[in-house]
Design a protein around this motif. Structure first.
Motif, PDB file in Angstrom:
ATOM      1  N   THR A  43       0.723  -1.200  -0.161  1.00 41.26           N
ATOM      2  CA  THR A  43      -0.063   0.084  -0.036  1.00 41.26           C
ATOM      3  C   THR A  43       0.946   1.141   0.116  1.00 41.26           C
ATOM      4  O   THR A  43       0.627   2.249  -0.793  1.00 41.26           O
ATOM      5  N   VAL A  44       1.859   1.148   0.921  1.00 48.27           N
ATOM      6  CA  VAL A  44       2.757   2.432   0.907  1.00 48.27           C
ATOM      7  C   VAL A  44       3.591   2.627  -0.531  1.00 48.27           C
ATOM      8  O   VAL A  44       3.559   3.876  -0.960  1.00 48.27           O
ATOM      9  N   LEU A  45       4.033   1.456  -1.154  1.00 48.82           N
ATOM     10  CA  LEU A  45       4.679   1.491  -2.380  1.00 48.82           C
ATOM     11  C   LEU A  45       3.577   2.024  -3.521  1.00 48.82           C
ATOM     12  O   LEU A  45       4.242   2.797  -4.292  1.00 48.82           O
ATOM     13  N   GLY A  46       2.174   1.537  -3.297  1.00 47.02           N
ATOM     14  CA  GLY A  46       1.370   1.935  -4.314  1.00 47.02           C
ATOM     15  C   GLY A  46       1.133   3.575  -4.276  1.00 47.02           C
ATOM     16  O   GLY A  46       1.207   4.066  -5.318  1.00 47.02           O
ATOM     17  N   CYS A  47       0.866   4.093  -3.187  1.00 47.71           N
ATOM     18  CA  CYS A  47       0.643   5.514  -3.017  1.00 47.71           C
ATOM     19  C   CYS A  47       1.759   6.304  -3.413  1.00 47.71           C
ATOM     20  O   CYS A  47       1.705   7.335  -4.000  1.00 47.71           O
ATOM     21  N   THR A  48       3.205   6.031  -2.852  1.00 53.15           N
ATOM     22  CA  THR A  48       4.415   6.475  -3.229  1.00 53.15           C
ATOM     23  C   THR A  48       4.402   6.532  -4.782  1.00 53.15           C
ATOM     24  O   THR A  48       4.869   7.461  -5.451  1.00 53.15           O
ATOM     25  N   GLY A  49       4.235   5.287  -5.339  1.00 50.43           N
ATOM     26  CA  GLY A  49       4.468   5.357  -6.842  1.00 50.43           C
ATOM     27  C   GLY A  49       3.447   5.931  -7.553  1.00 50.43           C
ATOM     28  O   GLY A  49       3.849   6.558  -8.430  1.00 50.43           O
ATOM     29  N   ALA A  50       2.135   6.204  -7.019  1.00 50.40           N
ATOM     30  CA  ALA A  50       0.934   6.862  -7.811  1.00 50.40           C
ATOM     31  C   ALA A  50       1.266   8.478  -7.808  1.00 50.40           C
ATOM     32  O   ALA A  50       1.021   9.044  -8.926  1.00 50.40           O
ATOM     33  N   ARG A  51       1.847   8.674  -6.457  1.00 49.25           N
ATOM     34  CA  ARG A  51       2.134  10.256  -6.442  1.00 49.25           C
ATOM     35  C   ARG A  51       3.167  10.713  -7.537  1.00 49.25           C
ATOM     36  O   ARG A  51       3.225  11.774  -8.220  1.00 49.25           O
ATOM     37  N   ALA A  52       4.364   9.769  -7.421  1.00 48.91           N
ATOM     38  CA  ALA A  52       5.406  10.107  -8.213  1.00 48.91           C
ATOM     39  C   ALA A  52       5.271  10.180  -9.697  1.00 48.91           C
ATOM     40  O   ALA A  52       5.659  10.917 -10.541  1.00 48.91           O
ATOM     41  N   TYR A  53       4.570   9.120 -10.024  1.00 49.76           N
ATOM     42  CA  TYR A  53       4.286   8.820 -11.520  1.00 49.76           C
ATOM     43  C   TYR A  53       3.377   9.960 -12.172  1.00 49.76           C
ATOM     44  O   TYR A  53       3.691  10.490 -12.983  1.00 49.76           O
ATOM     45  N   TRP A  54       2.341  10.349 -11.318  1.00 44.90           N
ATOM     46  CA  TRP A  54       1.579  11.427 -11.707  1.00 44.90           C
ATOM     47  C   TRP A  54       2.456  12.710 -11.870  1.00 44.90           C
ATOM     48  O   TRP A  54       2.386  13.431 -12.797  1.00 44.90           O
TER      49      TRP A  54
END
Length: 513
Positions: free
Chosen positions: A203-214
């Motif tokens: 979950t942490v990696l998913g949120c971190t990745g979504a924010r970064a990729y956007w």
């Protein structure tokens, strides 16, 4: 994964094409590079050999493209999770000095910084080195706390589970909440501790990745305004008995036998099978029955008193963050006022009660009440903590604890149904829930919903699905529009309005006459 020893010329060419692409070609070239190495969380046989090529491209690319490559390297490292010491993760980690030097370079901007934080979050073995650089930067508290959690390892003697969404920094626990956590964590077997820890990390990696990729694709994200959980954590539903449901008893029915319900001695009594359903604080519990002679209301009030204040946290913190991830809304394209306006404009009930399905903590129940009148409204949710908050906020609105897949209402008994930011919560039963909505709506009645669709971008779609919530232990599942439209048509509902930026879905449909 079959491993090549040298990067294929095609991969080198794709990396060069991405670095050298004209601005309007960056997205397409990056997609081609991703597709050549990665698909839906799995790396192909050329990925290991391609790591030095990607790092070289990272070093020579412009600042506006480095973030893309940092995200791609992080995706490759993540393909071996929970093994972060596998060959591919090890190859990506082998260039740690390059990533840290770049992270510490002044003026690289927020998108690249976020991309590097996502990449570095995969190397807990280098926690101290990474945090030594990250803590010198002017990072948002949410970003730093997610990085800190991703770089942490499970301590079986003092496990810290479940409080990572949307970021560890968002949580401030009082003594009762800590005790609640310790209680359920102590009941877990060792393998369950590990599984919960890994779900939290994903979950942490998913949120971190979504924010970064956007951010690397669109620019600086818009940070949410601070919205702490209120200091007063106790929630008490106002006193109300079964009489609150009197105007709606004609629409309600027994979930066991579909018989009619009536108010009787502080419970809702089925005239068919004689099932007795407890009522307390204006909440009717249709998930459990009480035996004759039981003080059902007192028992249910005791149950309510032990509910933790998750509803308050959801309202203030979790829901706004969920919209950013699921709706691809890091830029703030949809505001609460936009949601209010859509409900006010689109909910057009015919005669009969109006159901707020998946009402949650009641923020949008209040908007529906303003639109159609509180006296017409029934709130339904499967989560007692949410209804407890809703009832305190809206004492005039009766609430029902029940399942969306089998709605406890008579055929053609409701004037309208609203399901706002809730359909995805019962994804596996969404088709059944929509069929039930078609059944209970009167002809001409409206069904208004807001939910989310799966992103067309495979990288962002991966980050959407990475989130492990209690009802989505296998990852968050969102919808394809074609499925939603088919379910609506099968339920006898005709779409009147369809809109929504990003991956939001706003829909209003009408029951056929």
């Amino acid at each position: 994964m079959n491993v090549s020893t040298a990067p294929a010329p095609a991969i080198v060419g794709l990396a060069d094409a991405f670095v050298e692409a004209a601005p309007d070609g960056v997205a397409g070239q990056f997609r081609a590079l991703v597709d050549a190495l990665w698909e839906d969380g799995t790396a192909n046989g050329e990925a290991l050999a391609a790591v030095p090529t990607l790092v070289a491209a990272l070093e020579r690319a412009g600042t506006d493209r480095k973030g893309h490559l940092a995200v791609l390297l992080g995706l490759l490292a993540e393909t071996e999770y929970p093994d972060l010491d596998g060959p591919l993760a090890g190859a990506v980690r082998g260039h740690l000095d390059t990533y840290l030097e770049l992270l510490g370079t002044p003026g690289i901007g927020t998108p690249l910084t976020l991309g590097l934080l996502y990449l570095l979050a995969h190397f807990p073995g280098d926690r101290d080195r990474i945090l030594a650089v990250a803590t010198t930067l002017d990072l948002e508290a949410e970003d730093l706390s997610r990085l800190d959690r991703a770089l942490s390892t499970l301590d079986p003697e003092r496990p810290d589970l479940g409080r990572v969404w949307p970021s560890p920094s968002a949580w401030t626990l009082n003594e009762d909440e800590r005790a609640f956590d310790q209680g359920w964590i102590k009941e877990l077997a060792p393998e369950q501790l590990v599984a919960n820890w890994e779900n939290d990390t994903r979950t942490v990696l998913g949120c971190t990745g979504a924010r970064a990729y956007w951010a690397v694709c669109n620019g600086d994200p818009r940070n949410l305004p601070a919205a702490p959980v209120p200091e007063r954590r106790e929630v008490t539903a106002p006193v109300a008995d079964a009489a609150l449901f009197a105007p709606h008893l004609g629409a309600l029915r027994c979930p066991s036998c579909q018989g009619a319900l009536e108010s009787h001695d502080g419970v809702a009594l089925c005239g068919g099978c004689q099932a007795r359903y407890p009522v307390a604080g204006g909440i009717l519990d249709l998930t459990a029955t009480a035996a004759e002679g039981d003080d059902a209301a007192a028992d249910f009030l005791e149950k309510l008193s032990r509910v933790p204040s998750m509803g308050l946290f959801y309202e203030a913190v979790a829901r706004p963050a969920f919209l950013r991830v699921s709706g691809s809304d890091w830029g703030g394209a949809v505001s609460p006022e936009d949601e209010d306006r859509y409900i006010a404009e689109q909910v057009r009930p015919v005669d009969g009660p109006v159901l707020d399905l998946g009402a949650g903590a009641g923020r949008w129940t209040a908007v529906i009440a303003e639109t159609v009148g509180a006296e017409r409204l029934i709130a339904l949710d499967a989560a007692l903590p949410m209804l407890n908050v809703l009832r305190e906020r809206l004492p005039e609105v009766p609430s029902v604890l029940a399942s969306a897949a089998e709605l406890p209402f008579e055929d053609a008994s409701l004037g309208a149904v609203v399901c706002w930011n809730a359909l995805q919560a019962f994804y596996a039963d969404a088709g059944a829930a929509i069929a039930e909505i078609g059944r209970v709506l009167r002809p001409g009645g409206t069904f208004t919903l807001m939910t989310f669709r799966r992103s067309d971008d495979p990288v962002y779609r991966y980050f959407q699905s990475a989130h492990r919530f209690p009802q989505h232990q296998g990852g968050l599942q969102l919808f394809d529009l074609d499925d939603l439209k088919r379910w609506l048509a099968d339920a006898g509902l005709t779409i009147r309005e369809e809109s929504g930026p990003g991956t939001f879905v706003f829909l209003t449909a009408v029951r056929a006459h």
